[in-house]
Scaffold this motif. Structure first.
Motif, PDB file in Angstrom:
ATOM      1  N   THR A 115      84.756  50.935  23.809  1.00  0.00           N
ATOM      2  CA  THR A 115      85.553  51.555  22.755  1.00  0.00           C
ATOM      3  C   THR A 115      84.985  52.939  22.493  1.00  0.00           C
ATOM      4  N   THR A 137      90.346  51.724  22.938  1.00  0.00           N
ATOM      5  CA  THR A 137      89.622  50.747  23.734  1.00  0.00           C
ATOM      6  C   THR A 137      90.050  50.895  25.181  1.00  0.00           C
ATOM      7  N   GLU A 152      91.470  51.658  15.597  1.00  0.00           N
ATOM      8  CA  GLU A 152      92.311  51.913  16.770  1.00  0.00           C
ATOM      9  C   GLU A 152      93.768  52.106  16.338  1.00  0.00           C
TER      10      GLU A 152
END
Length: 121
Positions: free
Chosen positions: A73, A67, A60
């Motif tokens: 996610t 997310t 991420e």
């Protein structure tokens, strides 16, 4: 989806991160693909939840995943072509380092040295 080799010199979270990054980079996990929840993937791989959570966090931070709270996610949109090509090259380099038995520390040192040498001036 991915496998973790307990005999690998790479830590499990790095194997998960690298495996997912490779699949994102080469299109096997296209933009918008929903990844399994952390607990589910950890269970499937026989890993601690925190191990998979760390891999997801790092992906991420790199802009490869996003997310969406309780929705899950997902593979993030908006990566540019240069980043995609570089991600594939990095995945190939990591695979070669593992095949050759080069430690992650040495492999990273080699990349740092190459980046320093490539700087103009």
């Amino acid at each position: 989806m991915i496998t973790v080799d307990p005999a690998s010199p790479l830590p499990p979270y790095e194997q998960v991160r690298g495996g997912l990054a490779e699949r994102i980079g080469d299109g096997r996990l296209p933009v918008g693909t929903r990844l399994p929840p952390v607990r589910q993937l950890a269970g499937e791989l026989g890993l601690a939840v925190n191990t998979v959570a760390r891999a997801y966090r790092e992906l991420e931070s790199a802009g490869l995943l996003q997310t969406r709270g309780r929705n899950g996610t997902f593979v993030a949109p908006g990566r540019d072509d240069a980043a995609d090509r570089l991600q594939r090259a990095a995945a190939d380099y990591a695979a070669a380092a593992l095949r050759l038995g080069v430690s992650p520390e040495v492999a990273l040192d080699l990349v740092r040295a190459a980046l320093t040498a490539a700087r103009p001036g």
